[in-house]
Design a protein around this motif. Sequence first.
Motif, mmCIF file in Angstrom:
data_model
loop_
_atom_site.group_PDB
_atom_site.id
_atom_site.type_symbol
_atom_site.label_atom_id
_atom_site.label_comp_id
_atom_site.label_asym_id
_atom_site.label_seq_id
_atom_site.Cartn_x
_atom_site.Cartn_y
_atom_site.Cartn_z
ATOM 1 N N ALA A 88 14.331 81.531 41.984
ATOM 2 C CA ALA A 88 12.680 81.522 41.984
ATOM 3 C C ALA A 88 12.223 81.070 43.035
ATOM 4 C CB ALA A 88 13.260 81.215 40.028
ATOM 5 N N ARG A 89 11.359 81.317 43.575
ATOM 6 C CA ARG A 89 10.746 80.764 44.323
ATOM 7 C C ARG A 89 9.786 79.912 43.643
ATOM 8 N NH1 ARG A 89 11.617 85.582 47.357
ATOM 9 N NH2 ARG A 89 13.323 85.441 49.131
ATOM 10 N N MET A 90 9.614 78.058 44.018
ATOM 11 C CA MET A 90 8.153 77.505 43.694
ATOM 12 C C MET A 90 8.564 77.818 42.532
ATOM 13 S SD MET A 90 7.769 77.336 47.217
ATOM 14 C CE MET A 90 6.478 76.221 46.826
ATOM 15 N N ALA A 91 9.361 78.538 41.641
ATOM 16 C CA ALA A 91 9.273 77.923 39.856
ATOM 17 C C ALA A 91 9.039 76.445 39.540
ATOM 18 C CB ALA A 91 10.414 78.353 39.134
ATOM 19 N N ALA A 92 8.062 76.642 38.240
ATOM 20 C CA ALA A 92 7.773 75.022 37.798
ATOM 21 C C ALA A 92 9.528 75.145 37.082
ATOM 22 C CB ALA A 92 6.247 75.555 36.728
ATOM 23 N N VAL A 93 9.100 73.054 36.855
ATOM 24 C CA VAL A 93 10.698 73.002 36.451
ATOM 25 C C VAL A 93 10.149 71.954 35.673
ATOM 26 C CG1 VAL A 93 12.885 71.525 36.741
ATOM 27 C CG2 VAL A 93 11.781 73.413 38.309
ATOM 28 N N TYR A 94 11.089 71.437 34.387
ATOM 29 C CA TYR A 94 10.283 70.359 33.344
ATOM 30 C C TYR A 94 11.386 69.657 32.859
ATOM 31 C CZ TYR A 94 5.838 73.338 33.615
ATOM 32 O OH TYR A 94 5.069 73.484 33.654
ATOM 33 N N ALA A 95 11.763 68.583 32.617
ATOM 34 C CA ALA A 95 13.317 68.006 31.925
ATOM 35 C C ALA A 95 12.529 67.188 30.428
ATOM 36 C CB ALA A 95 13.501 67.322 32.780
ATOM 37 N N LEU A 96 12.963 67.697 29.663
ATOM 38 C CA LEU A 96 12.743 67.392 28.281
ATOM 39 C C LEU A 96 13.494 66.223 27.397
ATOM 40 C CD1 LEU A 96 10.738 69.559 29.686
ATOM 41 C CD2 LEU A 96 10.577 70.196 26.299
ATOM 42 N N TYR A 97 13.163 65.349 27.765
ATOM 43 C CA TYR A 97 13.363 64.059 26.538
ATOM 44 C C TYR A 97 14.247 63.949 25.548
ATOM 45 C CZ TYR A 97 15.214 59.177 25.126
ATOM 46 O OH TYR A 97 15.765 58.485 24.294
ATOM 47 N N TRP B 290 5.900 60.156 29.488
ATOM 48 C CA TRP B 290 6.969 59.899 30.261
ATOM 49 C C TRP B 290 8.006 60.785 30.265
ATOM 50 C CZ3 TRP B 290 11.473 58.796 27.617
ATOM 51 C CH2 TRP B 290 11.005 58.174 25.939
ATOM 52 N N GLN B 291 8.192 61.509 28.915
ATOM 53 C CA GLN B 291 9.005 62.558 27.885
ATOM 54 C C GLN B 291 9.353 63.602 28.526
ATOM 55 O OE1 GLN B 291 9.647 62.796 23.715
ATOM 56 N NE2 GLN B 291 9.968 60.451 23.400
ATOM 57 N N ILE B 292 8.567 64.406 29.344
ATOM 58 C CA ILE B 292 8.435 65.560 30.089
ATOM 59 C C ILE B 292 8.581 65.789 31.554
ATOM 60 C CG2 ILE B 292 7.435 67.740 30.642
ATOM 61 C CD1 ILE B 292 6.395 67.598 28.104
ATOM 62 N N VAL B 293 9.731 65.310 32.900
ATOM 63 C CA VAL B 293 9.175 65.769 34.066
ATOM 64 C C VAL B 293 9.014 66.556 35.069
ATOM 65 C CG1 VAL B 293 10.949 64.192 35.551
ATOM 66 C CG2 VAL B 293 10.963 63.242 33.402
ATOM 67 N N ARG B 294 7.832 66.199 35.461
ATOM 68 C CA ARG B 294 7.779 68.097 36.206
ATOM 69 C C ARG B 294 8.012 67.427 37.570
ATOM 70 N NH1 ARG B 294 5.972 71.757 38.870
ATOM 71 N NH2 ARG B 294 3.794 72.972 37.991
ATOM 72 N N ALA B 295 8.873 69.030 37.812
ATOM 73 C CA ALA B 295 8.817 69.343 39.775
ATOM 74 C C ALA B 295 8.866 71.031 39.960
ATOM 75 C CB ALA B 295 10.715 68.911 39.466
ATOM 76 N N ASP B 296 8.961 70.747 41.281
ATOM 77 C CA ASP B 296 8.088 72.296 41.645
ATOM 78 C C ASP B 296 10.337 72.818 42.254
ATOM 79 O OD1 ASP B 296 6.381 73.370 40.661
ATOM 80 O OD2 ASP B 296 5.460 71.706 42.439
ATOM 81 N N ALA B 297 10.311 73.758 41.832
ATOM 82 C CA ALA B 297 11.893 74.716 42.896
ATOM 83 C C ALA B 297 10.936 74.721 43.861
ATOM 84 C CB ALA B 297 12.252 76.363 42.770
ATOM 85 N N ASP B 298 12.389 74.973 45.503
ATOM 86 C CA ASP B 298 11.351 75.336 46.969
ATOM 87 C C ASP B 298 11.846 77.163 46.619
ATOM 88 O OD1 ASP B 298 13.842 75.797 46.791
ATOM 89 O OD2 ASP B 298 14.443 74.022 48.121
ATOM 90 N N GLU B 299 11.889 77.439 48.073
ATOM 91 C CA GLU B 299 11.490 78.947 48.383
ATOM 92 C C GLU B 299 12.353 79.541 47.743
ATOM 93 O OE1 GLU B 299 9.176 80.895 49.779
ATOM 94 O OE2 GLU B 299 7.594 79.794 49.664
ATOM 95 N N ASP B 300 13.504 79.067 47.627
ATOM 96 C CA ASP B 300 15.516 79.459 47.673
ATOM 97 C C ASP B 300 15.529 79.011 46.147
ATOM 98 O OD1 ASP B 300 15.859 80.366 50.326
ATOM 99 O OD2 ASP B 300 16.123 77.984 50.565
ATOM 100 N N GLY B 301 14.334 78.644 45.601
ATOM 101 C CA GLY B 301 15.097 78.653 44.361
ATOM 102 C C GLY B 301 14.945 76.919 43.327
ATOM 103 N N ALA B 302 15.848 75.997 44.823
ATOM 104 C CA ALA B 302 16.169 74.464 44.645
ATOM 105 C C ALA B 302 15.415 74.045 44.150
ATOM 106 C CB ALA B 302 17.239 74.453 45.610
ATOM 107 N N PHE B 303 15.492 72.354 43.600
ATOM 108 C CA PHE B 303 15.045 71.675 42.841
ATOM 109 C C PHE B 303 15.836 70.519 43.072
ATOM 110 C CE2 PHE B 303 16.873 74.048 39.045
ATOM 111 C CZ PHE B 303 17.243 72.451 38.280
ATOM 112 N N LYS B 304 14.593 69.615 42.977
ATOM 113 C CA LYS B 304 14.958 67.926 42.728
ATOM 114 C C LYS B 304 14.459 67.487 41.147
ATOM 115 C CE LYS B 304 18.043 65.797 45.192
ATOM 116 N NZ LYS B 304 18.545 65.546 46.571
ATOM 117 N N VAL B 305 14.896 67.012 40.147
ATOM 118 C CA VAL B 305 14.360 66.391 39.488
ATOM 119 C C VAL B 305 15.072 64.646 39.595
ATOM 120 C CG1 VAL B 305 12.905 65.921 37.274
ATOM 121 C CG2 VAL B 305 13.686 68.405 38.076
#
Length: 206
Positions: free
Chosen positions: A52-61, A141-156
């Motif tokens: 999932a290249r450049m996918a939007a990642v959300y962590a919900l509290y 603050w209860q929703i933390v956003r990040a983006d995956a890279d070209e390989d679908g890897a992400f870090k939040v």
Amino acid sequence: MQTIKAVASVLLFGFFMIATAQQKPLPKSAARPGIISGRVFLITGGGDLKPARMAAVYALYLRPKLGNDAAGNEIEQHSACLTWAQNLAQKQEAETAQYKALPLTVSGSMSEAALCRRGLLVYQNALVDTLKWASSENKDWQIVRADADEDGAFKVAIRRPGVYTLLVRGHAGFNDAFWESGPLTVTPGGEIAVKLSSPEESCLPE
């Protein structure tokens, strides 16, 4: 002269103490956030792995910790994660009602791709409503956003420890998809590695 030197020494010592206090390191819980990392992808019917290249990642509290204590349950009732679940259930119910209300000539002629797109929109719209809720309730603050890279890897990076649910939306190959994973317990300075390979909904373009 000696008096002037003594006063200067006292002032220099005072400035040194102030500078030292200002440079005092943050507590470990504040300086070292918890991390949710991993990869998001899907496996096609032919067995190909599509990141999932450049996918939007959300962590919900959800809440500070798992348990049945009254404080935890009170916080859970006003969390982004629970709001997301409620929004999703409401939109799924509304979509089912709308589909049943369609004439048979219309519903029967809808392609599999069209039905899939409708289902995918349910997830996407539930997330949009949850983001709006967080903004209106001053709980961004209860929703933390990040983006995956070209390989679908992400870090939040999670600065407030607790239990979270992970949502991802994006494209994997030609597929437009939505993934969910959780609950995930995040601790200060700790890291959780996850793999999201089975999307909740995955659609090819019509």
